[in-house]
Design a protein around this motif. Structure first.
Motif, PDB file in Angstrom:
ATOM      1  N   SER A  28       0.816  -1.212   0.000  1.00 52.27           N
ATOM      2  CA  SER A  28       0.000   0.000   0.000  1.00 52.27           C
ATOM      3  C   SER A  28       0.852   1.265   0.000  1.00 52.27           C
ATOM      4  N   SER A  29       2.141   1.146   0.339  1.00 46.34           N
ATOM      5  CA  SER A  29       3.007   2.326   0.252  1.00 46.34           C
ATOM      6  C   SER A  29       3.809   2.333  -1.060  1.00 46.34           C
ATOM      7  N   GLY A  30       3.447   1.428  -1.988  1.00 44.64           N
ATOM      8  CA  GLY A  30       4.052   1.454  -3.310  1.00 44.64           C
ATOM      9  C   GLY A  30       5.302   0.603  -3.501  1.00 44.64           C
ATOM     10  N   VAL A  31       5.626  -0.234  -2.525  1.00 46.87           N
ATOM     11  CA  VAL A  31       6.803  -1.099  -2.648  1.00 46.87           C
ATOM     12  C   VAL A  31       6.399  -2.391  -3.352  1.00 46.87           C
ATOM     13  N   GLU A  32       7.232  -2.834  -4.283  1.00 43.68           N
ATOM     14  CA  GLU A  32       6.978  -4.100  -4.966  1.00 43.68           C
ATOM     15  C   GLU A  32       7.367  -5.247  -4.037  1.00 43.68           C
ATOM     16  N   VAL A  33       6.463  -6.228  -3.886  1.00 42.73           N
ATOM     17  CA  VAL A  33       6.713  -7.363  -3.001  1.00 42.73           C
ATOM     18  C   VAL A  33       6.510  -8.659  -3.787  1.00 42.73           C
ATOM     19  N   GLU A  34       7.471  -9.566  -3.672  1.00 44.67           N
ATOM     20  CA  GLU A  34       7.359 -10.890  -4.280  1.00 44.67           C
ATOM     21  C   GLU A  34       7.770 -11.920  -3.248  1.00 44.67           C
ATOM     22  N   GLY A  35       7.582 -13.206  -3.571  1.00 51.27           N
ATOM     23  CA  GLY A  35       8.051 -14.253  -2.684  1.00 51.27           C
ATOM     24  C   GLY A  35       6.935 -15.161  -2.216  1.00 51.27           C
ATOM     25  N   PHE A  36       7.165 -15.821  -1.071  1.00 53.08           N
ATOM     26  CA  PHE A  36       6.209 -16.805  -0.581  1.00 53.08           C
ATOM     27  C   PHE A  36       6.219 -16.874   0.941  1.00 53.08           C
ATOM     28  N   TYR A  37       5.130 -17.399   1.466  1.00 52.36           N
ATOM     29  CA  TYR A  37       5.065 -17.708   2.883  1.00 52.36           C
ATOM     30  C   TYR A  37       4.501 -19.113   3.054  1.00 52.36           C
ATOM     31  N   THR A  38       4.633 -19.627   4.260  1.00 48.43           N
ATOM     32  CA  THR A  38       4.190 -20.975   4.570  1.00 48.43           C
ATOM     33  C   THR A  38       2.952 -20.877   5.440  1.00 48.43           C
ATOM     34  N   GLU A  39       1.964 -21.692   5.114  1.00 53.63           N
ATOM     35  CA  GLU A  39       0.692 -21.629   5.837  1.00 53.63           C
ATOM     36  C   GLU A  39       0.303 -23.019   6.335  1.00 53.63           C
ATOM     37  N   GLU A  40      -0.194 -23.071   7.564  1.00 54.83           N
ATOM     38  CA  GLU A  40      -0.707 -24.335   8.105  1.00 54.83           C
ATOM     39  C   GLU A  40      -1.915 -24.789   7.318  1.00 54.83           C
ATOM     40  N   VAL A  41      -2.049 -26.102   7.138  1.00 53.68           N
ATOM     41  CA  VAL A  41      -3.256 -26.668   6.535  1.00 53.68           C
ATOM     42  C   VAL A  41      -3.942 -27.487   7.617  1.00 53.68           C
ATOM     43  N   ARG A  42      -5.212 -27.151   7.877  1.00 55.33           N
ATOM     44  CA  ARG A  42      -5.948 -27.849   8.938  1.00 55.33           C
ATOM     45  C   ARG A  42      -7.164 -28.555   8.350  1.00 55.33           C
ATOM     46  N   GLU A  43      -7.455 -29.713   8.899  1.00 51.95           N
ATOM     47  CA  GLU A  43      -8.679 -30.445   8.549  1.00 51.95           C
ATOM     48  C   GLU A  43      -9.316 -30.881   9.851  1.00 51.95           C
ATOM     49  N   GLY A  44     -10.567 -30.530  10.027  1.00 54.80           N
ATOM     50  CA  GLY A  44     -11.275 -30.915  11.245  1.00 54.80           C
ATOM     51  C   GLY A  44     -10.571 -30.454  12.503  1.00 54.80           C
ATOM     52  N   GLY A  45      -9.965 -29.263  12.459  1.00 53.69           N
ATOM     53  CA  GLY A  45      -9.346 -28.691  13.643  1.00 53.69           C
ATOM     54  C   GLY A  45      -7.932 -29.189  13.931  1.00 53.69           C
ATOM     55  N   ARG A  46      -7.439 -30.161  13.140  1.00 56.03           N
ATOM     56  CA  ARG A  46      -6.063 -30.590  13.411  1.00 56.03           C
ATOM     57  C   ARG A  46      -5.160 -30.287  12.215  1.00 56.03           C
ATOM     58  N   ARG A  47      -3.911 -29.970  12.528  1.00 57.58           N
ATOM     59  CA  ARG A  47      -2.958 -29.628  11.473  1.00 57.58           C
ATOM     60  C   ARG A  47      -2.570 -30.894  10.719  1.00 57.58           C
ATOM     61  N   VAL A  48      -2.714 -30.840   9.390  1.00 56.06           N
ATOM     62  CA  VAL A  48      -2.367 -32.005   8.566  1.00 56.06           C
ATOM     63  C   VAL A  48      -1.163 -31.725   7.663  1.00 56.06           C
ATOM     64  N   GLY A  49      -0.682 -30.469   7.676  1.00 52.35           N
ATOM     65  CA  GLY A  49       0.479 -30.166   6.852  1.00 52.35           C
ATOM     66  C   GLY A  49       0.674 -28.682   6.665  1.00 52.35           C
ATOM     67  N   PHE A  50       1.506 -28.368   5.669  1.00 51.07           N
ATOM     68  CA  PHE A  50       1.823 -26.979   5.360  1.00 51.07           C
ATOM     69  C   PHE A  50       1.778 -26.778   3.858  1.00 51.07           C
ATOM     70  N   ASP A  51       1.310 -25.612   3.440  1.00 50.48           N
ATOM     71  CA  ASP A  51       1.339 -25.209   2.040  1.00 50.48           C
ATOM     72  C   ASP A  51       2.300 -24.047   1.872  1.00 50.48           C
ATOM     73  N   VAL A  52       2.841 -23.933   0.677  1.00 51.29           N
ATOM     74  CA  VAL A  52       3.601 -22.754   0.278  1.00 51.29           C
ATOM     75  C   VAL A  52       2.618 -21.886  -0.494  1.00 51.29           C
ATOM     76  N   VAL A  53       2.539 -20.601  -0.145  1.00 48.68           N
ATOM     77  CA  VAL A  53       1.615 -19.685  -0.812  1.00 48.68           C
ATOM     78  C   VAL A  53       2.415 -18.480  -1.301  1.00 48.68           C
ATOM     79  N   THR A  54       2.316 -18.180  -2.595  1.00 53.40           N
ATOM     80  CA  THR A  54       3.032 -17.013  -3.108  1.00 53.40           C
ATOM     81  C   THR A  54       2.287 -15.751  -2.695  1.00 53.40           C
TER      82      THR A  54
END
Length: 195
Positions: A28-54
């Protein structure tokens, strides 16, 4: 001179959330941002893994809890605890992002997000090489996350931690709501063109 900012802290303390909030503010301040972060994946309230999200929203598997079938035939299996790392999926999504790291035009600098440099990601030798090149790039500031030291040191994590051009910010439950402005101010300093 500072070029990069890395957040560290225990799992679940809010490092990824801070990275996402910092990205929103930078964009929002005009800086270009690229890359990825890691996100928990949950099913039925329990963590089943991780995804990479750009940062543009593309998503791929990083790891999943091992199913009872075991390892696929003929493929080396990389595991961290109960999680099986999907190296091809991670590399197919994350590695192409690094191709643009050095390609900022003239005066504009960009922030490249690497969340995280952790055990799962470090199974990829190509990822390790790409991170090292990004750290040494003159036209890129990295906002990344690294785990707190625990057990056997992780080579690249310790490299990052000991670099003179990296500021490591420890995120705690006590400071996580107050530290965003500090992170943004440091990133803005890193982005200032060098005379």
């Amino acid at each position: 001179m500072l070029k990069h900012v890395f957040l560290t802290g225990p799992p679940g303390v809010g490092k990824t959330t801070l990275v996402q909030k910092a990205c929103e503010a930078l964009v929002s301040s005009g800086v270009e941002v690229e890359g990825f972060y890691t996100e928990e994946v949950r099913e039925g309230g329990r963590r089943v893994g991780f995804d990479v999200v750009t940062v543009t929203g593309e998503r791929g598997h990083l790891s999943r809890i091992r199913d009872s079938a075991g390892a696929p035939h003929g493929r080396r299996e990389y595991t961290v605890g109960q999680y099986v790392v999907d190296l091809p999926s991670f590399e197919n999504l994350a590695l192409p992002l690094f191709r643009n790291v050095g390609s900022a035009d003239g005066n504009s600098r960009k922030v490249f997000v690497i969340d995280e440099i952790g055990k799962m990601e470090l199974f990829s030798q190509s990822f390790i090489r790409a991170v090292r090149q990004a750290l040494d790039s003159s036209s890129c500031t990295i906002l990344g996350t690294i785990p707190i030291p625990k057990g056997k040191p992780l080579g690249l994590v310790e490299e990052v931690r000991s670099r003179r051009d990296v500021r490591v910010v420890t995120v705690t439950k006590e400071n996580r709501n107050a530290v965003l402005q500090d992170i943004l101010a440091t990133l803005q300093k890193c982005l200032k063109p060098t005379a």
